[in-house]
Design an enzyme around this catalytic site. Structure first.
Site, PDB file in Angstrom:
ATOM      1  N   CYS A   1       0.840  -1.214   0.000  1.00  0.00           N
ATOM      2  CA  CYS A   1       0.000   0.000   0.000  1.00  0.00           C
ATOM      3  C   CYS A   1       0.875   1.265   0.000  1.00  0.00           C
ATOM      4  CB  CYS A   1      -0.904  -0.016   1.238  1.00  0.00           C
ATOM      5  SG  CYS A   1      -1.764   1.560   1.472  1.00  0.00           S
TER       6      CYS A   1
ATOM      7  N   LYS B   1     -12.857  -7.164   8.431  1.00  0.00           N
ATOM      8  CA  LYS B   1     -13.183  -7.950   9.636  1.00  0.00           C
ATOM      9  C   LYS B   1     -13.501  -7.012  10.798  1.00  0.00           C
ATOM     10  CE  LYS B   1     -10.758 -12.004   8.095  1.00  0.00           C
ATOM     11  NZ  LYS B   1      -9.483 -12.689   7.984  1.00  0.00           N
TER      12      LYS B   1
ATOM     13  N   VAL C   1      -6.256   0.566   5.328  1.00  0.00           N
ATOM     14  CA  VAL C   1      -4.917   0.728   5.920  1.00  0.00           C
ATOM     15  C   VAL C   1      -4.296   1.980   5.311  1.00  0.00           C
ATOM     16  CG1 VAL C   1      -4.498  -1.715   6.369  1.00  0.00           C
ATOM     17  CG2 VAL C   1      -3.914  -0.798   4.119  1.00  0.00           C
TER      18      VAL C   1
ATOM     19  N   SER D   1      -3.105   8.219   6.099  1.00  0.00           N
ATOM     20  CA  SER D   1      -1.654   8.434   6.156  1.00  0.00           C
ATOM     21  C   SER D   1      -1.277   9.886   6.473  1.00  0.00           C
ATOM     22  CB  SER D   1      -1.003   8.003   4.833  1.00  0.00           C
ATOM     23  OG  SER D   1      -1.544   8.724   3.748  1.00  0.00           O
TER      24      SER D   1
HETATM   25  N1  GSH Z   1      -6.506   8.370   2.202  1.00  0.00           N
HETATM   26  C1  GSH Z   1      -6.109   7.113   2.771  1.00  0.00           C
HETATM   27  C2  GSH Z   1      -6.150   6.044   1.666  1.00  0.00           C
HETATM   28  C3  GSH Z   1      -5.869   4.661   2.221  1.00  0.00           C
HETATM   29  C4  GSH Z   1      -6.172   3.577   1.176  1.00  0.00           C
HETATM   30  O1  GSH Z   1      -6.752   3.820   0.120  1.00  0.00           O
HETATM   31  N2  GSH Z   1      -5.765   2.348   1.518  1.00  0.00           N
HETATM   32  C5  GSH Z   1      -6.057   1.229   0.636  1.00  0.00           C
HETATM   33  C6  GSH Z   1      -4.822   0.360   0.416  1.00  0.00           C
HETATM   34  S1  GSH Z   1      -3.487   1.254  -0.293  1.00  0.00           S
HETATM   35  C7  GSH Z   1      -7.092   0.339   1.285  1.00  0.00           C
HETATM   36  O2  GSH Z   1      -7.072   0.127   2.468  1.00  0.00           O
HETATM   37  N3  GSH Z   1      -7.977  -0.207   0.471  1.00  0.00           N
HETATM   38  C8  GSH Z   1      -9.018  -1.097   0.911  1.00  0.00           C
HETATM   39  C9  GSH Z   1     -10.368  -0.653   0.442  1.00  0.00           C
HETATM   40  O3  GSH Z   1     -10.489   0.487  -0.052  1.00  0.00           O
HETATM   41  O4  GSH Z   1     -11.273  -1.461   0.557  1.00  0.00           O
HETATM   42  C10 GSH Z   1      -4.702   7.257   3.376  1.00  0.00           C
HETATM   43  O5  GSH Z   1      -3.965   8.178   2.986  1.00  0.00           O
HETATM   44  O6  GSH Z   1      -4.365   6.488   4.281  1.00  0.00           O
END
Ligand code: GSH
Length: 212
Positions: A10, A41, A53, A66
């Site tokens: 990620c 979960k 995440v 983040s």
């Molecule tokens: N704006 C969030 C974006 C986080 C994000 O898109 N994470 C993705 C993985 S890189 C995720 O968890 N995707 C799972 C989903 O959207 O179901 C950040 O900066 O943390």
């Protein structure tokens, strides 16, 4: 001990891991396998109701997203600073603008390109690949101009530069030569690769990531 809930490929988690490394903070990595849908979960949704995440837990404090995690780390562990210092409001705003631009435009566009290119031959939308490719090239030209006469995007190395790193590091594998005819970008990438936090970053890959 800090806990970081993350999925190594990620790019947003990678931003946070660079900041943790720069600040010399140790942490337990709690792997959340998006392929196994761990992020849906109940235990994980209790940490982040949006099911994404990275999530950082520091004693009784739980933070997700983040950018917000990195701001929390800056507040709680200010050394070395990774956001221009209070008093320099213009550079602070510039750092945040570039971080936001990386997160909401550059990183998702490269992510879409990765998804499209991972499709089998014949199922790939070549015109979309071309559009995304041109768009990323335009961003690189823009960064090259913005890096004129400065080492990093907001003066000193900061969250602005860090936000670009995860996707910048995979561009060569996607058919780009980001440094070609862009001397400022060339120097910028070399300066960043001199940093241990970036050289040893885990999970950088062209694996498609859900939601990124
Ligand atoms: N704006 C969030 C974006 C986080 C994000 O898109 N994470 C993705 C993985 S890189 C995720 O968890 N995707 C799972 C989903 O959207 O179901 C950040 O900066 O943390």
């Amino acid at each position: 001990m800090i806990k970081l809930y993350d999925f190594l490929p990620c790019p947003y988690g990678q931003k946070v891991r660079i900041v943790l490394a720069e600040k010399g903070l140790s942490y337990d990595l709690m792997q959340v396998d998006l392929a196994q849908v761990d992020h849906r979960k109940p235990d994980f949704l209790r940490l982040n109701p949006f099911g994404r995440v990275p999530v950082l837990v520091d004693e009784e404090v739980t933070v997700y997203d983040s950018t917000i995690i990195n701001e929390y780390l800056e507040d709680e562990y200010p050394e070395p600073p990774l956001i221009p210092l209070v008093g320099n409001s213009g550079q602070r705003a510039r750092a945040r603008l570039f971080e936001d631009f990386a997160d909401t435009s550059f990183t998702p566009q490269v992510g879409q390109l990765i998804h499209e290119m991972s499709r089998p031959d014949g199922e790939r939308d070549e015109s979309r690949v071309q559009r995304l490719h041109q768009s990323v090239e335009r961003v690189l030209d823009y960064l090259n101009r913005e890096l004129h006469a400065q080492q990093f995007l907001a003066g000193e190395f900061s969250v602005a530069d860090i936000a670009f790193v995860p996707r910048l590091l995979v561009l060569n594998h996607l058919g780009f030569d980001p440094a070609a005819n862009r001397a400022n970008v060339d120097g910028w990438i070399k300066r960043m690769l001199d940093r241990q936090s970036i050289r040893t970053l885990e999970g950088v890959s062209t694996e498609p990531v859900p939601g990124a």
